[in-house]
Write a protein that holds these residues in place. Structure first.
Motif, PDB file in Angstrom:
ATOM      1  N   VAL A 176     -38.001 -11.069 -36.189  1.00  0.00           N
ATOM      2  CA  VAL A 176     -36.993 -12.132 -36.289  1.00  0.00           C
ATOM      3  C   VAL A 176     -35.823 -11.794 -35.365  1.00  0.00           C
ATOM      4  N   GLY A 177     -35.503 -10.502 -35.269  1.00  0.00           N
ATOM      5  CA  GLY A 177     -34.453 -10.069 -34.342  1.00  0.00           C
ATOM      6  C   GLY A 177     -34.760 -10.521 -32.924  1.00  0.00           C
ATOM      7  N   MET A 178     -36.025 -10.403 -32.510  1.00  0.00           N
ATOM      8  CA  MET A 178     -36.411 -10.822 -31.156  1.00  0.00           C
ATOM      9  C   MET A 178     -36.179 -12.313 -30.950  1.00  0.00           C
ATOM     10  N   VAL A 179     -36.588 -13.126 -31.940  1.00  0.00           N
ATOM     11  CA  VAL A 179     -36.381 -14.575 -31.828  1.00  0.00           C
ATOM     12  C   VAL A 179     -34.887 -14.874 -31.735  1.00  0.00           C
ATOM     13  N   VAL A 180     -34.105 -14.190 -32.592  1.00  0.00           N
ATOM     14  CA  VAL A 180     -32.666 -14.454 -32.634  1.00  0.00           C
ATOM     15  C   VAL A 180     -31.996 -14.079 -31.321  1.00  0.00           C
ATOM     16  N   ILE A 181     -32.358 -12.924 -30.722  1.00  0.00           N
ATOM     17  CA  ILE A 181     -31.657 -12.535 -29.494  1.00  0.00           C
ATOM     18  C   ILE A 181     -32.028 -13.449 -28.332  1.00  0.00           C
ATOM     19  N   LEU A 182     -33.261 -13.958 -28.322  1.00  0.00           N
ATOM     20  CA  LEU A 182     -33.649 -14.903 -27.264  1.00  0.00           C
ATOM     21  C   LEU A 182     -32.796 -16.170 -27.367  1.00  0.00           C
ATOM     22  N   LEU A 183     -32.689 -16.716 -28.597  1.00  0.00           N
ATOM     23  CA  LEU A 183     -31.896 -17.924 -28.796  1.00  0.00           C
ATOM     24  C   LEU A 183     -30.422 -17.657 -28.479  1.00  0.00           C
ATOM     25  N   ARG A 184     -29.939 -16.489 -28.933  1.00  0.00           N
ATOM     26  CA  ARG A 184     -28.541 -16.147 -28.735  1.00  0.00           C
ATOM     27  C   ARG A 184     -28.234 -16.070 -27.240  1.00  0.00           C
ATOM     28  N   GLY A 185     -29.144 -15.452 -26.478  1.00  0.00           N
ATOM     29  CA  GLY A 185     -28.962 -15.346 -25.027  1.00  0.00           C
ATOM     30  C   GLY A 185     -28.885 -16.710 -24.381  1.00  0.00           C
ATOM     31  N   ILE A 186     -29.823 -17.592 -24.743  1.00  0.00           N
ATOM     32  CA  ILE A 186     -29.862 -18.917 -24.117  1.00  0.00           C
ATOM     33  C   ILE A 186     -28.604 -19.706 -24.473  1.00  0.00           C
ATOM     34  N   ILE A 187     -28.221 -19.691 -25.759  1.00  0.00           N
ATOM     35  CA  ILE A 187     -27.055 -20.479 -26.191  1.00  0.00           C
ATOM     36  C   ILE A 187     -25.773 -19.932 -25.560  1.00  0.00           C
ATOM     37  N   THR A 188     -25.630 -18.595 -25.531  1.00  0.00           N
ATOM     38  CA  THR A 188     -24.421 -18.024 -24.929  1.00  0.00           C
ATOM     39  C   THR A 188     -24.373 -18.313 -23.428  1.00  0.00           C
ATOM     40  N   GLU A 189     -25.540 -18.323 -22.775  1.00  0.00           N
ATOM     41  CA  GLU A 189     -25.560 -18.634 -21.339  1.00  0.00           C
ATOM     42  C   GLU A 189     -25.065 -20.060 -21.096  1.00  0.00           C
ATOM     43  N   LEU A 190     -25.509 -21.004 -21.959  1.00  0.00           N
ATOM     44  CA  LEU A 190     -25.066 -22.396 -21.823  1.00  0.00           C
ATOM     45  C   LEU A 190     -23.556 -22.498 -22.010  1.00  0.00           C
ATOM     46  N   ILE A 191     -23.047 -21.822 -23.048  1.00  0.00           N
ATOM     47  CA  ILE A 191     -21.604 -21.886 -23.330  1.00  0.00           C
ATOM     48  C   ILE A 191     -20.815 -21.270 -22.181  1.00  0.00           C
ATOM     49  N   THR A 192     -21.300 -20.128 -21.670  1.00  0.00           N
ATOM     50  CA  THR A 192     -20.623 -19.483 -20.543  1.00  0.00           C
ATOM     51  C   THR A 192     -20.589 -20.421 -19.336  1.00  0.00           C
ATOM     52  N   ALA A 193     -21.716 -21.076 -19.058  1.00  0.00           N
ATOM     53  CA  ALA A 193     -21.791 -21.976 -17.906  1.00  0.00           C
ATOM     54  C   ALA A 193     -20.774 -23.110 -18.039  1.00  0.00           C
ATOM     55  N   ARG A 194     -20.677 -23.686 -19.250  1.00  0.00           N
ATOM     56  CA  ARG A 194     -19.727 -24.783 -19.466  1.00  0.00           C
ATOM     57  C   ARG A 194     -18.295 -24.301 -19.268  1.00  0.00           C
ATOM     58  N   MET A 195     -18.010 -23.097 -19.803  1.00  0.00           N
ATOM     59  CA  MET A 195     -16.639 -22.590 -19.685  1.00  0.00           C
ATOM     60  C   MET A 195     -16.293 -22.266 -18.246  1.00  0.00           C
ATOM     61  N   LEU A 196     -17.268 -21.747 -17.495  1.00  0.00           N
ATOM     62  CA  LEU A 196     -17.026 -21.442 -16.076  1.00  0.00           C
ATOM     63  C   LEU A 196     -16.770 -22.734 -15.303  1.00  0.00           C
ATOM     64  N   ALA A 197     -17.545 -23.777 -15.614  1.00  0.00           N
ATOM     65  CA  ALA A 197     -17.382 -25.061 -14.928  1.00  0.00           C
ATOM     66  C   ALA A 197     -15.997 -25.637 -15.210  1.00  0.00           C
ATOM     67  N   LYS A 198     -15.604 -25.587 -16.493  1.00  0.00           N
ATOM     68  CA  LYS A 198     -14.306 -26.102 -16.914  1.00  0.00           C
ATOM     69  C   LYS A 198     -13.185 -25.374 -16.172  1.00  0.00           C
ATOM     70  N   ARG A 199     -13.355 -24.066 -16.086  1.00  0.00           N
ATOM     71  CA  ARG A 199     -12.363 -23.216 -15.443  1.00  0.00           C
ATOM     72  C   ARG A 199     -12.207 -23.568 -13.974  1.00  0.00           C
ATOM     73  N   SER A 200     -13.348 -23.792 -13.282  1.00  0.00           N
ATOM     74  CA  SER A 200     -13.269 -24.072 -11.851  1.00  0.00           C
ATOM     75  C   SER A 200     -12.652 -25.448 -11.602  1.00  0.00           C
ATOM     76  N   THR A 201     -12.936 -26.442 -12.485  1.00  0.00           N
ATOM     77  CA  THR A 201     -12.310 -27.758 -12.302  1.00  0.00           C
ATOM     78  C   THR A 201     -10.811 -27.668 -12.550  1.00  0.00           C
ATOM     79  N   GLN A 202     -10.435 -26.852 -13.524  1.00  0.00           N
ATOM     80  CA  GLN A 202      -9.008 -26.663 -13.801  1.00  0.00           C
ATOM     81  C   GLN A 202      -8.298 -26.044 -12.596  1.00  0.00           C
ATOM     82  N   GLU A 203      -8.985 -25.068 -11.994  1.00  0.00           N
ATOM     83  CA  GLU A 203      -8.399 -24.396 -10.835  1.00  0.00           C
ATOM     84  C   GLU A 203      -8.251 -25.371  -9.673  1.00  0.00           C
ATOM     85  N   GLU A 204      -9.271 -26.243  -9.518  1.00  0.00           N
ATOM     86  CA  GLU A 204      -9.201 -27.252  -8.460  1.00  0.00           C
ATOM     87  C   GLU A 204      -8.036 -28.207  -8.697  1.00  0.00           C
TER      88      GLU A 204
END
Lengths: 207, 190
Positions: A176-204
């Protein structure tokens, strides 16, 4: 014959029930017994933990450490380079195979150094994924995180006292740990991507 | 002529001896060093924590604090909704870094739950979801250091810390649900 007298005294005392000490000193004596009782109870727990867990743990730690030493933890560096590739088929490598092997071979906290092979945008997700595996792995491979065993052991010890086997629980925790870390990685990657995008538009906007 | 073949045969034999000796020495050395590491780990990391846990459990059992705690914990840990509540609480972005350090909180809560499992207050199949419910804060105190170990830029750390903390609010309860589903058939009496 003071000795026989003493023995007779002990036998005599055992045959008779002694009144509980009363008064001020009686209260003190009861308090002292209660106080020592606290630690006797704790000592019993400590004994059961040491006898029940430590011998197997030492042997297991020795075997797995020797195995890692002979294989050489630097072998997984190549996997780190593979995990950096974009594309959906590399998600399981990045957030499942790499974190699991890093935690197994490099253990907590050196496992997080494998993040250096990844592009910046994947690093938080990889950390999240790897750090979330340092407890599920301890059910079977305690060498990976020996300082934090009691997340699993605390609950496992209770289950053991019921007379139930731990194998099933340990394997399920690992999987179950393996399933959880895979999901956690994917979800955190999505959140990071959104925050990076937001940050770059703010900077622009600021520029 | 015969002497040269004999000497080359001798040389081959010597080489074999050296190879065998080296590899055996390597294996024995690795095992011995690993044993040293293992004992060192037990003395430095594991025994102190066992001592700490023993003091805590001794006091809890002897003072009757355990029964009081059981009344508090059992209704929470014995069902999915309660476990979800625990996981959401532990994953609150402000609380999770506070609850994280050394996994001490998770280990103490795990041990307390273990006492309740041992007494039969909580059904044993809840052990698996409980393991995830008490631990959505894992590593939340360590994000900047963990990212630095991965040679992340300061900008990545700035984005990464909130990203991981927010992610835990989603993945914490999610992990409990997954573990709950995976716990079907675990220690079930038929």
């Amino acid at each position: 014959m003071p000795f026989t007298h003493l023995v007779a005294g002990i036998v005599f005392a055992a045959g008779e029930t002694v009144d509980k000490p009363t008064g001020f000193f009686g209260a003190l004596a009861t308090g002292a017994e209660w106080f020592i009782g606290l630690f006797n109870e704790g000592g019993g727990v400590f004994k059961s933990l040491v006898i029940g867990i430590v011998p197997t743990l030492i042997v297991l730690l020795t075997a797995v450490n020797a195995l890692i030493r002979m294989i050489g933890p630097e072998k997984i560096d190549k996997l780190g380079e593979m995990a950096a590739r974009p594309g959906i088929q590399w998600y399981p490598v990045r957030y499942l195979v790499l974190p699991v092997l890093s935690v197994f071979f490099l253990t907590n906290p050196m496992a997080y150094t494998m993040g250096r092979f990844l592009p910046e945008r994947y690093k938080p997700a990889f950390y999240d994924s790897a750090v979330s595996y340092v407890h599920p792995i301890t059910g079977i491979f305690p060498h990976a995180n020996p300082g934090e065993l009691f997340v699993y052991l605390g609950i496992a010890h209770g289950i053991q006292k019921l007379g139930l086997g731990l194998g099933d629980l340990a394997v399920r925790y690992l999987l179950v740990g393996m399933v959880v870390i895979l999901l956690r990685g994917i979800i955190t990657e999505l959140i990071t991507a959104r925050m990076l995008a937001k940050r770059s538009t703010q900077e622009e906007a600021a520029a | 002529m015969s002497s040269t073949t004999a000497s080359s045969g001798m040389g081959g034999f010597n080489k074999l001896l050296v190879t065998v000796g080296k590899s055996v020495g390597g294996v024995v050395g690795a095992l011995y060093q690993s044993g040293r590491d293992a004992v060192d780990t037990v003395i430095r990391n594991i025994l102190p924590f066992m001592a700490f846990i023993s003091v805590l459990i001794g006091i809890i059992l002897k003072t009757g604090l355990g029964d009081w705690l059981a009344h508090l914990i059992t209704p929470l840990a014995g069902n999915l909704v309660g476990l979800l509540a625990i996981s959401i609480f532990c994953a609150i972005p402000v609380l999770s870094p506070v609850l994280g350090p050394g996994a001490v909180i998770a280990q103490v809560v795990g041990t307390l739950l273990g006492l309740n499992f041992a007494k039969g207050d909580i059904a044993p199949q809840y052990a698996l979801p409980a393991l995830f419910a008490i631990n959505p804060q894992v590593g939340c105190d360590f994000i900047p250091v963990g990212l630095a170990l991965g040679e992340a830029e300061p900008e990545t750390v700035e984005v990464g810390v909130p990203a991981v903390l927010i992610s835990r609010l989603i993945t914490g309860p999610l992990s409990v649900v997954i573990a709950w589903v995976a716990s079907f058939g675990l220690y079930s009496s038929n």
